[in-house]
Design a protein around this motif. Structure first.
Motif, PDB file in Angstrom:
ATOM      1  N   LEU A  22      51.429  21.472  16.945  1.00  0.00           N
ATOM      2  CA  LEU A  22      51.071  22.892  16.995  1.00  0.00           C
ATOM      3  C   LEU A  22      51.545  23.453  18.331  1.00  0.00           C
ATOM      4  N   SER A  23      52.007  24.696  18.320  1.00  0.00           N
ATOM      5  CA  SER A  23      52.395  25.342  19.577  1.00  0.00           C
ATOM      6  C   SER A  23      51.932  26.794  19.573  1.00  0.00           C
ATOM      7  N   VAL A  24      51.662  27.315  20.769  1.00  0.00           N
ATOM      8  CA  VAL A  24      51.211  28.695  20.935  1.00  0.00           C
ATOM      9  C   VAL A  24      52.067  29.349  22.005  1.00  0.00           C
ATOM     10  N   GLU A  25      52.616  30.522  21.696  1.00  0.00           N
ATOM     11  CA  GLU A  25      53.437  31.273  22.638  1.00  0.00           C
ATOM     12  C   GLU A  25      52.576  32.305  23.367  1.00  0.00           C
ATOM     13  N   PRO A  26      53.016  32.791  24.536  1.00  0.00           N
ATOM     14  CA  PRO A  26      52.283  33.858  25.233  1.00  0.00           C
ATOM     15  C   PRO A  26      52.137  35.086  24.340  1.00  0.00           C
ATOM     16  N   GLY A  27      50.924  35.629  24.267  1.00  0.00           N
ATOM     17  CA  GLY A  27      50.673  36.813  23.462  1.00  0.00           C
ATOM     18  C   GLY A  27      50.565  36.558  21.972  1.00  0.00           C
ATOM     19  N   GLU A  28      50.592  35.300  21.561  1.00  0.00           N
ATOM     20  CA  GLU A  28      50.548  34.958  20.133  1.00  0.00           C
ATOM     21  C   GLU A  28      49.138  34.562  19.710  1.00  0.00           C
ATOM     22  N   ILE A  29      48.757  34.978  18.507  1.00  0.00           N
ATOM     23  CA  ILE A  29      47.512  34.511  17.896  1.00  0.00           C
ATOM     24  C   ILE A  29      47.896  33.540  16.787  1.00  0.00           C
ATOM     25  N   HIS A  30      47.529  32.287  16.989  1.00  0.00           N
ATOM     26  CA  HIS A  30      47.911  31.220  16.054  1.00  0.00           C
ATOM     27  C   HIS A  30      46.673  30.797  15.269  1.00  0.00           C
ATOM     28  N   GLY A  31      46.678  31.023  13.958  1.00  0.00           N
ATOM     29  CA  GLY A  31      45.544  30.679  13.119  1.00  0.00           C
ATOM     30  C   GLY A  31      45.543  29.218  12.724  1.00  0.00           C
ATOM     31  N   LEU A  32      44.344  28.637  12.669  1.00  0.00           N
ATOM     32  CA  LEU A  32      44.175  27.244  12.254  1.00  0.00           C
ATOM     33  C   LEU A  32      43.139  27.255  11.131  1.00  0.00           C
TER      34      LEU A  32
END
Length: 569
Positions: A28-38
Motif C-alpha cells: 500500500l502507498s499514500v501520496e501527499p494530499g491523497e486519501i487512500h481508502g482501506l
C-alpha cells in the motif's frame, strides 16, 4: 517518492495452538494530499495495518516481514522511544470512538495543550493559542468557551472534531482515520468527511481512511485497497475499483451495498470465500401463531407523545431545568408495516422507541396498542402480555447480551420470564431458534464474546423471537456491522416481515438502508416529526427543507457497479 509506503507487510499473532497471520504480504502507498481508502469485512486486517504503521500492535502481535517507509525512511522495527517520537508528531490517528481517545477528567484545552507541548517547542501561552486556533479550525463554534469544557459536554460529532484537532495539533504528515464516522448520523458524517478532504487538499496530509462504508469510500477517497482475510485482493483508483471491480470478492462486496435509488427484494450475499448462513424462515413460520389483524385499525396509535429529561436539579421546581427530547409526536403504525424513523443524533428517535417499549415513562400523550391504551395496562398479566408482544433489537449486540451467560441461557430468559414453557421444552425451543437464525444448536453452549458482530446480532434476533412477538423495534440494528454482515441481517428482517407478518419500527441514520427496509418514514428534528411520507415518495420528492438537506447529504453511490443487482430487484 511516496509519502508512506508499505511493502510486503505481514503481521502475525502467535497463540498457544497456532500462528495467526492477520496481514499477509500487503502492499500500500499514500501520496501527499491523497486519501487512500482501506476496505473489507471485519477481520480483514484493515485496523491491523493502521496499528502496525503507528507502532501500536498489541502483544504478542509482531511484524513478521516487510517494511513501512515514511518519506523514504524505514520506520518499521524502530524501538519504542523512536516510535514515540514519530507517533503524534509525524503520524496521527483518529479512532472510531472519540470517547476512548479523550480523557474525561481533563478539559479539551488541557488535552490539546499537553499534546502540543509534548511534540512542539512552544511556551504554555503559545500552546494555548494554537489549541484555540485548532478548535476554531475544525469548526467548533465559540472556541473560547468550548475549550474549557469536558468531553462529555460535546455531542458525538463535536467530540470527533476534537479528536481531529488532536490529530492535527502537531502538523503530522500522515493521518490514519479508523472508522471515523461509523457512529455518526449523515449530517455530522458529511461535516467530518468534508473536513478530512479539506485538510488533505490544503495541507497535503496523506490520509488512510479505514471504513466498511462503501458510500464513504466512493464519495471521499482518491484510491482504494480492498482486503480479504489479511490479503490485498484489489487496489487502484476509487472510480475504477468501485465502478468496474475486477476481483470476485470486490464485486460481491459492492453488490451488497444498499442503494438509495434501487429497491431490492433481497440483498445479494458475499459469494467469495464462503456462503451465507441459512435463515430457516420456513421452519420458524410453520409454528408461528396466526394473529388476525383488523385492516381498518392501526396496530399502534401514538398521540401527542412528549418526554422531558431533567438537566439541572434544584430543591424547588423553578430551580430545575428540563430538556424536551420528544415534543408532541403523533403517528400510526399499521399491522405488517415497517415504519421508519430517521433524523440526526439527538432528534428523539430512540426516545420514542423506548417509550413505546415501556423503557421510558410517558410524560404526556398516549400509546395505544391493538386498541388498548398502554398506560391503562396496570395489572401484571396485561402488562406482561404487552411486553411479550413487543421485543427490541439494539444497535450494539455485545452490550445488550450478558457476557456472563451462555447463549442458550440468554435466549431462554424471555421464555422463562413469561412462563411460556417449562423443562425440556425450553431447551428444545432454544435449539430450534438458534438453528433457525443460522447459528446451530451447538452455539448455545458458547458465550457472546466467542462470536462475531453479525453472529451476536443473530443471537439478539433469536432472543427477540423467543416470545413470538407481534412487534419488533429495531434501533440501529446494523450500523456497527460491515456491509456483508449487514446484508445478512437485513435479509433476515425482510424475511420476518414478509413471511410472519411482523410489524416493525426501524430506526436508522443510514438512509439507503431505510430506503430498502421501510414502507413509510417519519423524519424527526429536535424532538418533532417534520415530515411523514411513504418511503418512495419521501426519497423522490421530500416536502420539507430539512428532509431535502438530509437526502442531499446522503451518499449517492452513482459510481458503484450495478453488477449482481438485477436478479434481486
Amino acid at each position: 517518492m511516496s509519502l508512506l509506503t508499505i511493502q510486503n507487510l505481514s503481521v502475525e499473532f502467535p497463540t498457544r495452538r497456532q500462528l495467526f497471520t492477520a496481514v499477509d504480504k500487503a502492499d500500500l502507498s499514500v501520496e501527499p494530499g491523497e486519501i487512500h481508502g482501506l476496505v473489507g469485512e471485519s477481520g480483514a486486517g484493515k485496523s491491523t495495518i493502521g496499528a502496525a504503521v503507528m507502532g501500536l500492535l498489541e502483544r504478542p502481535g509482531r511484524i513478521a516481514s516487510g517494511e513501512i517507509m515514511l518519506k523514504g525512511e524505514q520506520i518499521s522495527g524502530l524501538d519504542a522511544d523512536a516510535m514515540r517520537g514519530l507517533r503524534g508528531k509525524k503520524i496521527s490517528m483518529i479512532f472510531q470512538d472519540p470517547l476512548t481517545s479523550l480523557n474525561p477528567l481533563f478539559t479539551v484545552r488541557e488535552q490539546l495543550t499537553e499534546t502540543i507541548q509534548a511534540h512542539l517547542d512552544l511556551t504554555p501561552s503559545e500552546a494555548k493559542q494554537r489549541a484555540r486556533d485548532l478548535i476554531d479550525r475544525v469548526g467548533i463554534p465559540d472556541p473560547d468557551t468550548r475549550m474549557d469544557q469536558y468531553p462529555h459536554q460535546f455531542s458525538g460529532g463535536m467530540r470527533q472534531r476534537v479528536v481531529i484537532a488532536l490529530a492535527l495539533c502537531t502538523e503530522p504528515d500522515v493521518i490514519i482515520a479508523d472508522e471515523p464516522t461509523t457512529a455518526l448520523d449523515v449530517s455530522v458524517q458529511a461535516q467530518i468527511l468534508d473536513l478530512i478532504k479539506e485538510l488533505a487538499r490544503e495541507r497535503q496530509v496523506g490520509v488512510i481512511l479505514i471504513t466498511h462504508d462503501m458510500g464513504v469510500i466512493d464519495d471521499t477517497t482518491d484510491r482504494v485497497t480492498v482486503m480479504y482475510a489479511g490479503k490485498v485482493v484489489e487496489s487502484g483508483p476509487t472510480e475504477q475499483v468501485m465502478g468496474n471491480p475486477q476481483h470476485t470478492y470486490t464485486r460481491s462486496l459492492i453488490a451488497a451495498v444498499p442503494r438509495p435509488t434501487i429497491k431490492l427484494h433481497r440483498f445479494p450475499q458475499i459469494s467469495y470465500g464462503g456462503r451465507e448462513t441459512r435463515f430457516a424462515i420456513e421452519d420458524l413460520a410453520s409454528h408461528w401463531p396466526k394473529v388476525e389483524n383488523d385492516p381498518d385499525k392501526p396496530l399502534f396509535e401514538i398521540r401527542n407523545l412528549t418526554k422531558r429529561f431533567l438537566q439541572r436539579r434544584g430543591l424547588l421546581p423553578w430551580d430545575r431545568d428540563y430538556f424536551t427530547a420528544v415534543d408532541d409526536v403523533s403517528f400510526d403504525i399499521q399491522a405488517g408495516e415497517v415504519f421508519g424513523i430517521v433524523g440526526e443524533s439527538g432528534s428523539g428517535k430512540s426516545t420514542v422507541a423506548r417509550m413505546i417499549a415501556g423503557l421510558h415513562p410517558v410524560d404526556d400523550g398516549s400509546v395505544t396498542f391493538d386498541g388498548k391504551l398502554v398506560s391503562d395496562l396496570s395489572d401484571k398479566a396485561a402488562l406482561n402480555a404487552y411486553r411479550q408482544d413487543i421485543q427490541m433489537i439494539f444497535q450494539d449486540p455485545f452490550s445488550s447480551l450478558n457476557p456472563r451467560m451462555r447463549v442458550d441461557e440468554i435466549v431462554a430468559e424471555p421464555i422463562r420470564h413469561h412462563r411460556l414453557m417449562e423443562g425440556k421444552a425450553i431447551k428444545k425451543r432454544v435449539d430450534e431458534l438458534l438453528d433457525q437464525v443460522g447459528l446451530g444448536s451447538g452455539a448455545g453452549q458458547k458465550y457472546p464474546h466467542e462470536f462475531s458482530g453479525g453472529q451476536r446480532q443473530r443471537i439478539s434476533i433469536a432472543r427477540a423471537l423467543a416470545t413470538q412477538p407481534r412487534f419488533l423495534i429495531c434501533d440501529e440494528p446494523t450500523s456497527a456491522l460491515d456491509v456483508s454482515i449487514q446484508a445478512q441481517i437485513l435479509n433476515i428482517l425482510k424475511d420476518l416481515q414478509e413471511h410472519l407478518g411482523l410489524t416493525m419500527l426501524f430506526i436508522s441514520h443510514d438512509l439507503p438502508v431505510v430506503r430498502q427496509m421501510c414502507d413509510r418514514v417519519a423524519v424527526m428534528k429536535e424532538g418533532k416529526i417534520v415530515e411523514l411520507q411513504n418511503t418512495d415518495d419521501l426519497f423522490a420528492s421530500p416536502q420539507t427543507s430539512y428532509a431535502k438537506e438530509l437526502l442531499d447529504l446522503m451518499p449517492k453511490l452513482d459510481d458503484l457497479s450495478t453488477e449482481g443487482l438485477n436478479a434481486a430487484e
